[in-house]
Design a protein around this motif. Structure first.
Motif, PDB file in Angstrom:
ATOM      1  N   VAL A   1       0.866  -1.184   0.000  1.00  0.00           N
ATOM      2  CA  VAL A   1       0.000   0.000   0.000  1.00  0.00           C
ATOM      3  C   VAL A   1       0.901   1.233   0.000  1.00  0.00           C
ATOM      4  CG1 VAL A   1      -1.713   1.339   1.274  1.00  0.00           C
ATOM      5  CG2 VAL A   1      -1.900  -1.151   1.191  1.00  0.00           C
ATOM      6  N   THR A   2       0.638   2.154  -0.905  1.00  0.00           N
ATOM      7  CA  THR A   2       1.413   3.388  -0.978  1.00  0.00           C
ATOM      8  C   THR A   2       0.474   4.577  -1.075  1.00  0.00           C
ATOM      9  OG1 THR A   2       1.614   3.181  -3.384  1.00  0.00           O
ATOM     10  CG2 THR A   2       3.425   2.298  -2.047  1.00  0.00           C
ATOM     11  N   LYS A   3       0.998   5.739  -0.733  1.00  0.00           N
ATOM     12  CA  LYS A   3       0.223   6.972  -0.760  1.00  0.00           C
ATOM     13  C   LYS A   3       0.735   7.885  -1.869  1.00  0.00           C
ATOM     14  CE  LYS A   3       1.063  10.203   2.278  1.00  0.00           C
ATOM     15  NZ  LYS A   3       1.169  10.925   3.562  1.00  0.00           N
ATOM     16  N   GLY A   4      -0.178   8.386  -2.689  1.00  0.00           N
ATOM     17  CA  GLY A   4       0.202   9.359  -3.696  1.00  0.00           C
ATOM     18  C   GLY A   4       0.495  10.715  -3.063  1.00  0.00           C
ATOM     19  N   LYS A   5       1.205  11.573  -3.782  1.00  0.00           N
ATOM     20  CA  LYS A   5       1.631  12.850  -3.214  1.00  0.00           C
ATOM     21  C   LYS A   5       0.803  14.038  -3.676  1.00  0.00           C
ATOM     22  CE  LYS A   5       6.448  11.347  -2.650  1.00  0.00           C
ATOM     23  NZ  LYS A   5       7.865  11.635  -3.003  1.00  0.00           N
ATOM     24  N   ILE A   6      -0.045  13.857  -4.656  1.00  0.00           N
ATOM     25  CA  ILE A   6      -0.818  14.979  -5.178  1.00  0.00           C
ATOM     26  C   ILE A   6      -1.726  15.546  -4.086  1.00  0.00           C
ATOM     27  CG2 ILE A   6      -2.660  13.483  -6.050  1.00  0.00           C
ATOM     28  CD1 ILE A   6      -2.957  15.449  -8.394  1.00  0.00           C
ATOM     29  N   ARG A   7      -1.853  16.893  -4.043  1.00  0.00           N
ATOM     30  CA  ARG A   7      -2.625  17.538  -2.992  1.00  0.00           C
ATOM     31  C   ARG A   7      -3.765  18.378  -3.565  1.00  0.00           C
ATOM     32  NH1 ARG A   7      -0.266  18.341   2.135  1.00  0.00           N
ATOM     33  NH2 ARG A   7      -1.265  20.387   2.204  1.00  0.00           N
ATOM     34  N   SER A   8      -4.252  18.017  -4.724  1.00  0.00           N
ATOM     35  CA  SER A   8      -5.379  18.762  -5.279  1.00  0.00           C
ATOM     36  C   SER A   8      -6.641  18.532  -4.446  1.00  0.00           C
ATOM     37  CB  SER A   8      -5.619  18.372  -6.734  1.00  0.00           C
ATOM     38  OG  SER A   8      -5.795  16.978  -6.861  1.00  0.00           O
ATOM     39  N   SER A   9      -6.794  17.344  -3.902  1.00  0.00           N
ATOM     40  CA  SER A   9      -7.908  17.036  -3.002  1.00  0.00           C
ATOM     41  C   SER A   9      -7.436  17.175  -1.564  1.00  0.00           C
ATOM     42  CB  SER A   9      -8.410  15.618  -3.257  1.00  0.00           C
ATOM     43  OG  SER A   9      -9.319  15.211  -2.260  1.00  0.00           O
ATOM     44  N   ASP A  10      -8.386  17.187  -0.621  1.00  0.00           N
ATOM     45  CA  ASP A  10      -8.002  17.209   0.793  1.00  0.00           C
ATOM     46  C   ASP A  10      -7.654  15.814   1.307  1.00  0.00           C
ATOM     47  OD1 ASP A  10     -10.576  16.296   0.642  1.00  0.00           O
ATOM     48  OD2 ASP A  10     -11.423  17.714   2.078  1.00  0.00           O
ATOM     49  N   HIS A  11      -7.792  14.804   0.449  1.00  0.00           N
ATOM     50  CA  HIS A  11      -7.343  13.452   0.764  1.00  0.00           C
ATOM     51  C   HIS A  11      -6.248  13.045  -0.216  1.00  0.00           C
ATOM     52  CE1 HIS A  11     -10.675  11.997   3.506  1.00  0.00           C
ATOM     53  NE2 HIS A  11     -11.200  13.110   3.024  1.00  0.00           N
ATOM     54  N   TYR A  12      -5.288  12.275   0.283  1.00  0.00           N
ATOM     55  CA  TYR A  12      -4.289  11.710  -0.617  1.00  0.00           C
ATOM     56  C   TYR A  12      -4.851  10.455  -1.289  1.00  0.00           C
ATOM     57  CZ  TYR A  12      -0.698  14.571   1.686  1.00  0.00           C
ATOM     58  OH  TYR A  12       0.043  15.616   2.180  1.00  0.00           O
ATOM     59  N   PRO A  13      -4.451  10.182  -2.534  1.00  0.00           N
ATOM     60  CA  PRO A  13      -4.838   8.912  -3.156  1.00  0.00           C
ATOM     61  C   PRO A  13      -4.079   7.753  -2.520  1.00  0.00           C
ATOM     62  CG  PRO A  13      -3.356  10.150  -4.588  1.00  0.00           C
ATOM     63  CD  PRO A  13      -3.657  11.047  -3.425  1.00  0.00           C
ATOM     64  N   ILE A  14      -4.736   6.617  -2.401  1.00  0.00           N
ATOM     65  CA  ILE A  14      -4.143   5.428  -1.790  1.00  0.00           C
ATOM     66  C   ILE A  14      -4.101   4.302  -2.822  1.00  0.00           C
ATOM     67  CG2 ILE A  14      -4.290   3.747   0.083  1.00  0.00           C
ATOM     68  CD1 ILE A  14      -3.768   6.622   0.981  1.00  0.00           C
ATOM     69  N   PHE A  15      -2.902   3.770  -3.072  1.00  0.00           N
ATOM     70  CA  PHE A  15      -2.716   2.656  -3.991  1.00  0.00           C
ATOM     71  C   PHE A  15      -2.532   1.367  -3.196  1.00  0.00           C
ATOM     72  CE2 PHE A  15      -1.356   6.331  -6.369  1.00  0.00           C
ATOM     73  CZ  PHE A  15      -1.799   6.102  -7.654  1.00  0.00           C
ATOM     74  N   ALA A  16      -3.249   0.334  -3.578  1.00  0.00           N
ATOM     75  CA  ALA A  16      -3.104  -0.973  -2.942  1.00  0.00           C
ATOM     76  C   ALA A  16      -2.913  -2.027  -4.021  1.00  0.00           C
ATOM     77  CB  ALA A  16      -4.324  -1.304  -2.090  1.00  0.00           C
ATOM     78  N   GLU A  17      -1.856  -2.784  -3.913  1.00  0.00           N
ATOM     79  CA  GLU A  17      -1.601  -3.861  -4.878  1.00  0.00           C
ATOM     80  C   GLU A  17      -1.968  -5.200  -4.249  1.00  0.00           C
ATOM     81  OE1 GLU A  17       2.015  -5.783  -7.590  1.00  0.00           O
ATOM     82  OE2 GLU A  17       2.293  -3.848  -6.580  1.00  0.00           O
ATOM     83  N   PHE A  18      -2.700  -6.008  -5.014  1.00  0.00           N
ATOM     84  CA  PHE A  18      -3.173  -7.303  -4.541  1.00  0.00           C
ATOM     85  C   PHE A  18      -2.779  -8.400  -5.512  1.00  0.00           C
ATOM     86  CE2 PHE A  18      -6.131  -4.397  -2.476  1.00  0.00           C
ATOM     87  CZ  PHE A  18      -6.293  -4.958  -1.220  1.00  0.00           C
ATOM     88  N   GLU A  19      -2.812  -9.616  -5.004  1.00  0.00           N
ATOM     89  CA  GLU A  19      -2.745 -10.804  -5.852  1.00  0.00           C
ATOM     90  C   GLU A  19      -4.047 -11.568  -5.629  1.00  0.00           C
ATOM     91  OE1 GLU A  19      -0.076 -14.846  -6.647  1.00  0.00           O
ATOM     92  OE2 GLU A  19       0.520 -13.400  -5.116  1.00  0.00           O
ATOM     93  N   GLY A  20      -4.702 -11.920  -6.730  1.00  0.00           N
ATOM     94  CA  GLY A  20      -5.944 -12.667  -6.626  1.00  0.00           C
ATOM     95  C   GLY A  20      -5.742 -14.100  -7.065  1.00  0.00           C
ATOM     96  N   GLU A  21      -6.273 -15.024  -6.286  1.00  0.00           N
ATOM     97  CA  GLU A  21      -6.202 -16.425  -6.656  1.00  0.00           C
ATOM     98  C   GLU A  21      -7.352 -16.773  -7.589  1.00  0.00           C
ATOM     99  OE1 GLU A  21      -5.924 -18.999  -3.346  1.00  0.00           O
ATOM    100  OE2 GLU A  21      -4.253 -17.927  -2.442  1.00  0.00           O
ATOM    101  N   ALA A  22      -7.121 -17.725  -8.442  1.00  0.00           N
ATOM    102  CA  ALA A  22      -8.155 -18.126  -9.398  1.00  0.00           C
ATOM    103  C   ALA A  22      -9.374 -18.623  -8.654  1.00  0.00           C
ATOM    104  CB  ALA A  22      -7.618 -19.239 -10.308  1.00  0.00           C
ATOM    105  N   SER A  23     -10.540 -18.173  -9.095  1.00  0.00           N
ATOM    106  CA  SER A  23     -11.789 -18.602  -8.484  1.00  0.00           C
ATOM    107  C   SER A  23     -12.858 -18.680  -9.554  1.00  0.00           C
ATOM    108  CB  SER A  23     -12.216 -17.607  -7.383  1.00  0.00           C
ATOM    109  OG  SER A  23     -12.462 -16.341  -7.944  1.00  0.00           O
ATOM    110  N   GLU A  24     -13.989 -19.258  -9.196  1.00  0.00           N
ATOM    111  CA  GLU A  24     -15.083 -19.399 -10.153  1.00  0.00           C
ATOM    112  C   GLU A  24     -15.655 -18.032 -10.493  1.00  0.00           C
ATOM    113  OE1 GLU A  24     -19.467 -21.563 -10.463  1.00  0.00           O
ATOM    114  OE2 GLU A  24     -18.141 -21.926  -8.759  1.00  0.00           O
ATOM    115  N   ARG A  25     -15.904 -17.763 -11.766  1.00  0.00           N
ATOM    116  CA  ARG A  25     -16.454 -16.484 -12.204  1.00  0.00           C
ATOM    117  C   ARG A  25     -17.919 -16.361 -11.804  1.00  0.00           C
ATOM    118  NH1 ARG A  25     -13.413 -13.642 -15.828  1.00  0.00           N
ATOM    119  NH2 ARG A  25     -11.519 -14.643 -16.576  1.00  0.00           N
TER     120      ARG A  25
END
Length: 355
Positions: A331-355
């Motif tokens: 999980v990382t935080k973006g630095k842009i300050r145009s909003s009063d909240h910072y953007p939050i990036f989360a990277e995941f790995e998904g396991e194969a599952s039934e569609r």
């Protein structure tokens, strides 16, 4: 002098304990513990510093009380300020990145905060995320009124051809994968995304804030910074505390609804967005329950600040997930300050599952 310092130190230790466990108390009955929980990481850091100082001066008993306070608060402290690091995927082909962002309707607080500007939308467009969970985003029809924004929107949907959300709520999803909205509510929306490895449930939330007026935010800022503390505490008791209590109670009620919805969702699930409350708060604990993990807690080190105005240095934007079959990588935080909240990036790995 020494006795006074000891008394102040013990008071700090007690406040730290209350802030660590304040989230277990329903704010409808007691508000002060909920307020203290907002600043848990700072109380914990102050306790550690004070304990070390007492050790250095050879005052073992007072120092030991500080250490015991941290030990007793450890579970809560390490949620608010985790001690983990990012993880590596086992299969790169199943990784995806989620961007959670309260974009305050595209207004730019560093420019003319009352107007939309292309900067936030360009940031989203160039983010590289696979899925974007946006809060406080304007309905797309309003883009027709601004040619520059319309062009940015046209460029955005070339990268994210799948879009879900209506004017009835301010939560939207932009995706590189097919997405549809399953449930819509003013404070939370459930989306279903068809990823290459299977179905993903995404619960995008934006819980109610404290709705503080400008002068009230000023008082809070003065309190946080330590300026004019006497008058600030007086104002807190007479005017702010009732409004804070209302905010805590309303979020707690919404959190209960969100939790009931989560209990009825089957399969992979991510819950993200602007919770307007911090880790270990009553709202956070209610939403997280016992079956969800915190992506930041599992993959990061130290406290996180996601709100950037009024001196409110709090972690208000959360990314929770069901750990089976998902795996949080970082999980990382973006630095842009145009909003009063910072953007939050989360990277995941998904396991194969039934569609």
């Amino acid at each position: 002098m020494r006795l006074g310092l000891k008394i102040l130190s013990i008071a700090l230790f007690v406040i730290t304990l209350i802030s660590a466990y304040g989230g277990q108390i329903n704010p409808e009955y007691l508000t002060v513990p909920a307020v203290l929980t907002l600043a848990l990481p700072y109380f914990a850091i102050a306790t550690a510093i004070v304990a070390v100082a007492w050790f250095c001066f050879g005052r073992w008993f007072t120092a030991a009380l500080g250490v015991l306070t941290l030990v007793a608060s450890w579970s809560s402290v390490t949620t608010a300020s985790p001690l983990h690091f990012s993880k590596s995927p086992s299969d790169d082909s199943r990784t995806f990145t989620l961007l959670s962002y309260n974009m305050i309707h595209g207004w730019d607080q560093e420019m003319d905060g009352s107007r939309q500007s292309p900067r936030t939308f360009n940031y989203i467009k160039d983010s590289g995320a696979d899925i974007i969970a946006a809060q406080e985003v304007t309905d797309i029809e309003e883009f027709n009124e601004e040619p520059a924004l319309r062009q940015v929107w046209d460029d955005l949907i070339k990268i994210y051809p799948y879009y879900a959300g209506t004017w009835r709520s301010d939560m939207k999803v932009f995706s590189k994968y097919p997405v549809k909205m399953v449930k819509e509510h003013q404070e939370y929306c459930l989306f279903e995304i068809s990823t290459p490895w299977g179905r993903l449930n995404l619960l995008n939330i934006h819980l109610v804030s404290f709705h503080l007026a400008g002068d009230e935010k000023h008082v809070m800022r003065e309190l946080v910074s330590g300026k004019d503390t006497k008058e600030g505490v007086k104002e807190m008791k007479t005017a702010l505390l009732p409004k804070l209590k209302t905010g805590f109670i309303n979020r707690a009620k919404s959190a209960k609804e969100v939790r009931e919805l989560i209990d009825n969702i089957k399969g992979p699930l991510i819950v993200c967005g602007d919770m307007n409350d911090v880790p270990e708060s009553y709202t956070y604990r209610m939403v997280r329950g016992t079956d969800l993990s915190d992506a930041y807690v599992e993959t990061s080190f130290g406290p996180l600040i996601t709100f950037n105005r009024y001196g409110f240095w709090f972690h208000l934007d959360q990314v929770l997930y069901r750990p089976d079959p998902l795996k949080a990588l970082k999980v990382t935080k973006g630095k842009i300050r145009s909003s009063d909240h910072y953007p939050i990036f989360a990277e995941f790995e998904g396991e194969a599952s039934e569609r």
